[in-house]
Design a protein around this motif. Structure first.
Motif, PDB file in Angstrom:
ATOM      1  N   PHE A   1       0.932  -1.018   0.128  1.00  0.00           N
ATOM      2  CA  PHE A   1      -0.342  -0.224   0.156  1.00  0.00           C
ATOM      3  C   PHE A   1       0.727   0.973  -0.429  1.00  0.00           C
ATOM      4  N   ASP A   2       0.289   2.108  -0.752  1.00  0.00           N
ATOM      5  CA  ASP A   2       1.369   3.628  -0.362  1.00  0.00           C
ATOM      6  C   ASP A   2       0.343   4.291   0.530  1.00  0.00           C
ATOM      7  N   LEU A   3       0.708   5.325   0.708  1.00  0.00           N
ATOM      8  CA  LEU A   3       0.471   5.655   2.201  1.00  0.00           C
ATOM      9  C   LEU A   3      -1.163   7.011   2.253  1.00  0.00           C
ATOM     10  N   ASP A   4      -0.077   8.258   1.873  1.00  0.00           N
ATOM     11  CA  ASP A   4      -1.111   9.258   1.098  1.00  0.00           C
ATOM     12  C   ASP A   4      -1.793   9.291   0.202  1.00  0.00           C
ATOM     13  N   GLY A   5      -3.328   9.842   0.328  1.00  0.00           N
ATOM     14  CA  GLY A   5      -4.247   9.844   0.071  1.00  0.00           C
ATOM     15  C   GLY A   5      -4.953   8.626  -0.411  1.00  0.00           C
TER      16      GLY A   5
ATOM     17  N   ARG B   1      -0.426 -10.860   3.115  1.00  0.00           N
ATOM     18  CA  ARG B   1       0.688 -10.375   3.962  1.00  0.00           C
ATOM     19  C   ARG B   1       1.004  -8.961   3.502  1.00  0.00           C
ATOM     20  N   ILE B   2       0.787  -7.371   4.235  1.00  0.00           N
ATOM     21  CA  ILE B   2       0.794  -6.003   4.242  1.00  0.00           C
ATOM     22  C   ILE B   2       1.758  -5.831   3.992  1.00  0.00           C
ATOM     23  N   ALA B   3       2.628  -4.436   3.443  1.00  0.00           N
ATOM     24  CA  ALA B   3       3.657  -4.184   3.873  1.00  0.00           C
ATOM     25  C   ALA B   3       3.024  -2.264   3.797  1.00  0.00           C
ATOM     26  N   LEU B   4       4.070  -1.316   3.540  1.00  0.00           N
ATOM     27  CA  LEU B   4       3.571   0.017   2.966  1.00  0.00           C
ATOM     28  C   LEU B   4       5.086   0.901   2.448  1.00  0.00           C
ATOM     29  N   VAL B   5       4.322   1.638   0.932  1.00  0.00           N
ATOM     30  CA  VAL B   5       5.954   1.567   0.169  1.00  0.00           C
ATOM     31  C   VAL B   5       5.064   3.426  -0.188  1.00  0.00           C
ATOM     32  N   THR B   6       6.458   3.565   0.734  1.00  0.00           N
ATOM     33  CA  THR B   6       5.409   5.254   0.576  1.00  0.00           C
ATOM     34  C   THR B   6       7.144   6.682   0.675  1.00  0.00           C
ATOM     35  N   SER B   7       6.463   7.634   0.189  1.00  0.00           N
ATOM     36  CA  SER B   7       7.800   8.911  -0.268  1.00  0.00           C
ATOM     37  C   SER B   7       7.905   9.321   0.892  1.00  0.00           C
ATOM     38  N   SER B   8       6.663   9.019   2.079  1.00  0.00           N
ATOM     39  CA  SER B   8       6.680   9.940   3.441  1.00  0.00           C
ATOM     40  C   SER B   8       8.161   9.427   4.404  1.00  0.00           C
ATOM     41  N   TYR B   9       8.299   9.932   5.189  1.00  0.00           N
ATOM     42  CA  TYR B   9       9.544   9.658   5.934  1.00  0.00           C
ATOM     43  C   TYR B   9       8.492   8.772   7.526  1.00  0.00           C
ATOM     44  N   ARG B  10       9.092   8.274   7.562  1.00  0.00           N
ATOM     45  CA  ARG B  10       9.160   7.366   8.898  1.00  0.00           C
ATOM     46  C   ARG B  10       8.379   7.669  10.095  1.00  0.00           C
ATOM     47  N   SER B  11       8.683   8.962  10.460  1.00  0.00           N
ATOM     48  CA  SER B  11       7.990   9.628  12.396  1.00  0.00           C
ATOM     49  C   SER B  11       6.301  10.238  11.262  1.00  0.00           C
TER      50      SER B  11
ATOM     51  N   PHE C   1       7.727  -1.327   6.738  1.00  0.00           N
ATOM     52  CA  PHE C   1       7.509   0.107   5.974  1.00  0.00           C
ATOM     53  C   PHE C   1       8.677   0.893   5.232  1.00  0.00           C
ATOM     54  N   ILE C   2       8.805   0.777   3.876  1.00  0.00           N
ATOM     55  CA  ILE C   2       9.230   0.999   3.107  1.00  0.00           C
ATOM     56  C   ILE C   2       9.381   2.741   2.519  1.00  0.00           C
ATOM     57  N   THR C   3       9.810   3.463   3.503  1.00  0.00           N
ATOM     58  CA  THR C   3       9.469   4.969   3.495  1.00  0.00           C
ATOM     59  C   THR C   3      11.243   5.924   2.847  1.00  0.00           C
ATOM     60  N   ARG C   4      10.574   6.930   3.055  1.00  0.00           N
ATOM     61  CA  ARG C   4      11.853   8.022   2.065  1.00  0.00           C
ATOM     62  C   ARG C   4      12.599   7.361   2.453  1.00  0.00           C
ATOM     63  N   GLU C   5      13.589   7.077   4.006  1.00  0.00           N
ATOM     64  CA  GLU C   5      14.503   7.190   4.554  1.00  0.00           C
ATOM     65  C   GLU C   5      15.425   6.018   3.537  1.00  0.00           C
ATOM     66  N   ARG C   6      14.412   5.197   3.619  1.00  0.00           N
ATOM     67  CA  ARG C   6      15.020   3.538   2.744  1.00  0.00           C
ATOM     68  C   ARG C   6      16.032   3.582   1.634  1.00  0.00           C
ATOM     69  N   VAL C   7      15.575   4.197   0.719  1.00  0.00           N
ATOM     70  CA  VAL C   7      15.875   4.583  -0.394  1.00  0.00           C
ATOM     71  C   VAL C   7      16.432   5.435  -1.216  1.00  0.00           C
ATOM     72  N   ASN C   8      17.146   5.608  -2.100  1.00  0.00           N
ATOM     73  CA  ASN C   8      18.153   6.769  -2.446  1.00  0.00           C
ATOM     74  C   ASN C   8      16.663   7.080  -3.359  1.00  0.00           C
ATOM     75  N   ASN C   9      15.893   6.389  -3.964  1.00  0.00           N
ATOM     76  CA  ASN C   9      15.318   7.119  -5.610  1.00  0.00           C
ATOM     77  C   ASN C   9      14.383   6.946  -5.056  1.00  0.00           C
TER      78      ASN C   9
ATOM     79  N   TYR D   1       9.534  -0.066  -5.020  1.00  0.00           N
ATOM     80  CA  TYR D   1       8.749  -1.153  -4.943  1.00  0.00           C
ATOM     81  C   TYR D   1       9.746  -2.273  -5.164  1.00  0.00           C
ATOM     82  N   LEU D   2      10.802  -2.718  -5.946  1.00  0.00           N
ATOM     83  CA  LEU D   2      11.972  -3.060  -5.738  1.00  0.00           C
ATOM     84  C   LEU D   2      12.587  -3.407  -5.005  1.00  0.00           C
ATOM     85  N   LEU D   3      12.773  -3.150  -3.990  1.00  0.00           N
ATOM     86  CA  LEU D   3      13.058  -2.788  -2.226  1.00  0.00           C
ATOM     87  C   LEU D   3      12.025  -3.855  -1.299  1.00  0.00           C
ATOM     88  N   ALA D   4      10.539  -3.560  -1.672  1.00  0.00           N
ATOM     89  CA  ALA D   4       9.622  -4.070  -1.145  1.00  0.00           C
ATOM     90  C   ALA D   4       9.910  -5.390  -1.602  1.00  0.00           C
ATOM     91  N   THR D   5      10.117  -6.027  -3.239  1.00  0.00           N
ATOM     92  CA  THR D   5      10.362  -7.004  -3.313  1.00  0.00           C
ATOM     93  C   THR D   5      10.706  -7.709  -3.014  1.00  0.00           C
TER      94      THR D   5
END
Length: 218
Positions: free
Chosen positions: A11-15, A109-119, A137-145, A153-157
């Motif tokens: 899931f995405d987060l915002d919106g 299984r459920i996970a989150l993939v977002t461009s928001s920060y973990r906070s 949770f894949i948040t902004r801090e965890r990716v370079n791009n 999504y590649l990281l989440a996969t």
């Protein structure tokens, strides 16, 4: 799609899970007016800013409005505004809790993939007592791009360790849809905004809210 083939939902987060766009608009709008004499409506926010990273929005401001600003300056201004606002006031999108409960009960299984920060994730989803539904949770801090790059999504996969045909993504903007699709995932688009509906017209699945998701995959 059936429960025998879909084993995980990203899931995405915002919106998508939280109705946060007006929160962001209400914090950005006074800054844009005060600092640059730029007045935008909520419709402008949805059309031009929603679903994008800070870096992209700063670039957009420079190009569209010819203003002088940078990422660090806008980061400091927007984060100061967020700190003065109550993020726990952000409501869930319709049907979120029941959908998460239904998926969990079926062993999806459920996970989150977002461009928001973990906070942000911890504050808002924690307030609504939803954190425990998510495996990671894949948040902004965890990716370079970030999105629209496929890296999140590649990281989440990779973390799921499942074939891509056993995973679907759920997004509400073309930015997120591009990220998931570029990573080789089927992406369900969920939005009530006409602007995004038009951008997502090529999506295989396009719904107005999350209530259709369990019917699709379960």
């Amino acid at each position: 799609m059936s429960i025998s083939t879909i084993k995980a939902v990203l899931f995405d987060l915002d919106g998508t899970l939280i109705d946060s766009e007006y929160f962001y608009y209400s914090n950005w709008s006074p800054i844009l007016q005060r600092e640059f004499e730029i007045n935008i409506s909520f419709e402008d926010w949805i059309k031009d800013f929603a679903g994008h990273t800070l870096v992209r929005n700063v670039q957009f401001l420079r190009e569209r409005y010819k203003v002088e600003t940078d990422e660090e300056s806008m980061w400091n201004k927007t984060r100061a505004a967020y700190a003065q606002s109550d993020m726990t006031s952000i409501r869930l999108m319709p049907h979120v809790k029941e959908v998460l409960e239904g998926l969990q009960k079926k062993g999806v299984r459920i996970a989150l993939v977002t461009s928001s920060y973990r906070s942000t994730v911890d504050t808002v989803l924690g307030h609504h007592q939803l954190l425990d539904y998510f495996e990671f949770f894949i948040t902004r801090e965890r990716v370079n791009n970030p999105k629209p790059n496929p890296e999140p999504y590649l990281l989440a996969t990779e973390l799921l360790g499942l074939p891509k045909e056993n995973i679907i993504a759920v997004e509400d903007t073309i930015t997120g849809y591009t990220s998931a699709s570029s990573a080789g995932l089927v992406c369900v688009a969920v939005t009530k905004h006409q602007t995004e509906k038009q951008r997502l017209a090529d999506a295989s699945y396009l719904f107005e809210d999350l209530s259709a998701l369990p019917k699709l995959i379960l």
